[in-house]
Design a protein around this motif. Sequence first.
Motif, short mmCIF file in Angstrom:
data_model
loop_
_atom_site.label_atom_id
_atom_site.label_comp_id
_atom_site.label_asym_id
_atom_site.label_seq_id
_atom_site.Cartn_x
_atom_site.Cartn_y
_atom_site.Cartn_z
N UNK A 438 79.46 66.29 105.07
CA UNK A 438 80.42 66.16 106.16
C UNK A 438 80.16 64.86 106.91
N UNK A 439 81.11 64.46 107.72
CA UNK A 439 80.93 63.34 108.64
C UNK A 439 80.49 62.05 107.97
N UNK A 440 79.51 61.39 108.58
CA UNK A 440 79.05 60.09 108.11
C UNK A 440 78.39 60.17 106.73
N UNK A 441 77.78 61.30 106.42
CA UNK A 441 77.16 61.44 105.10
C UNK A 441 78.23 61.43 104.00
N UNK A 442 79.34 62.09 104.23
CA UNK A 442 80.41 62.06 103.24
C UNK A 442 80.97 60.64 103.09
N UNK A 443 81.16 59.95 104.20
CA UNK A 443 81.66 58.57 104.13
C UNK A 443 80.70 57.68 103.35
N UNK A 444 79.39 57.88 103.58
CA UNK A 444 78.39 57.08 102.89
C UNK A 444 78.40 57.36 101.39
N UNK A 445 78.61 58.64 101.02
CA UNK A 445 78.66 58.99 99.60
C UNK A 445 79.89 58.38 98.93
#
Length: 449
Positions: A438-445
């Motif tokens: 979710x959130x920034x982790x999803x964007x980073x992935x």
Amino acid sequence: MTDLHADLLGADPRTLTFHIDEPQISEDGQKVELPFRVTGPSDEVSFVETVTLPSIDDPRPVDDAFRALTRLLALAAGTSYYKAFVPSVISVASGLNPAERVFLAEVVTGGLAEFAYRNDLPDALFPTIEAPELAAPPSAPAVAPTHDRALVAVGGGKDSIVTLEAVRRVADVRLFSVNSYEPITRTAEASGLPIDTARRSIDPLLFALNDAGAHNGHVPVTAINSIIACLTALRGGQDTVVFANEASSSYGNLQWHGVEVNHQWSKGIGYEELLRSQVSPYGVDYVSFLRPLTELAIIRRFASLGYLDVFTSCNRAFHLEESRRRNWCGECPKCAFVFLMLSPFVPQTQMDSIFGKDLFADELLRPLFLDLLAIGDGHKPFECVGEPSECRAAYTLLQDHPDWSAHPFVVDPELKVAVVSPAEVEALFSFSDEHFLTGELEKAARAVL
């Protein structure tokens, strides 16, 4: 080896009980002792595994949450000792709540499936679990994790390297490992990030029993290490534990006695969901960062990160006997798999330098490559390797590669069945919806692509 041990090793498993006793925790929470026992009609053998968590300046006091996770650790770590005798009963005298009972049953069935298959012990996967019923654990916390402070597991391989480099862009990252090996140290040094190292000490009696003929084989190590990481995060005030398990780890090896045998079971999405449900009530978010991504997409990004001289995926680098460690053995399924997947993205001269030889030219490895490409009657090797579709896509990319297109391995008529369409290759560079990011982790992935 005493007569006591010989009697137990020769006993009918239906007369044996495996006991998971209550963990013993030091006052500051750094040391956890996990006691296990096997009892027969008149005999008993005891084990104690010791887990030492990293030193922390201001650790969180031992509380109910910490004790709950140590109980979970005992359930997972017990597989190493249970498998030596495969008793028909597992007893937890202190009791199990409903979620723990499900967790224990799943860890035994999924985590020991390969062990049972190789030893032809199907009954080992379905022991009777005897434990008083405890109250259900608390519900998940209302406050979602911030992901601002993340503990990122690192093993010295390509997946954890891609993960740490992506997550450090969106969070304050500390690396984590269970025990220390040179590839892990090299990776941490190359990243410049601090690393917290826990120690897991298996009772030496287990090794003696193995030498005496006890059953031995694969156990769900990632299941154990992930709980140790969650304990470390809880104690150190991090709310996020990040592992680098990717999409293909959910892909099994074969079906046997109604069970999917998957060497990477504890890296798969099923175990990720299981552990998340156990630890989220205590404020820890356990996620697999690379879950939405394929091996092909991951290794393409990895090739650009500048770690080619320090990484390894070969298990020989982690051999218990230091004298037998090698960065790349050039003989195992993982070496063959990484060589195949990395070749489309790295010049041939550099590949030869990394591995010490051209693995495509080694005829002894041909059966492994055939299994990886799903050619013939074999199955996916019992190792942490990707799906046949990913291997076939990598092989397809070599067909027009300037360094490889004329290579005998690439032009081999028998292997041409592995060549797939451009659309099939392109599909493997997409982002899957099957993940818990979710959130920034999803964007980073997503940015890995």
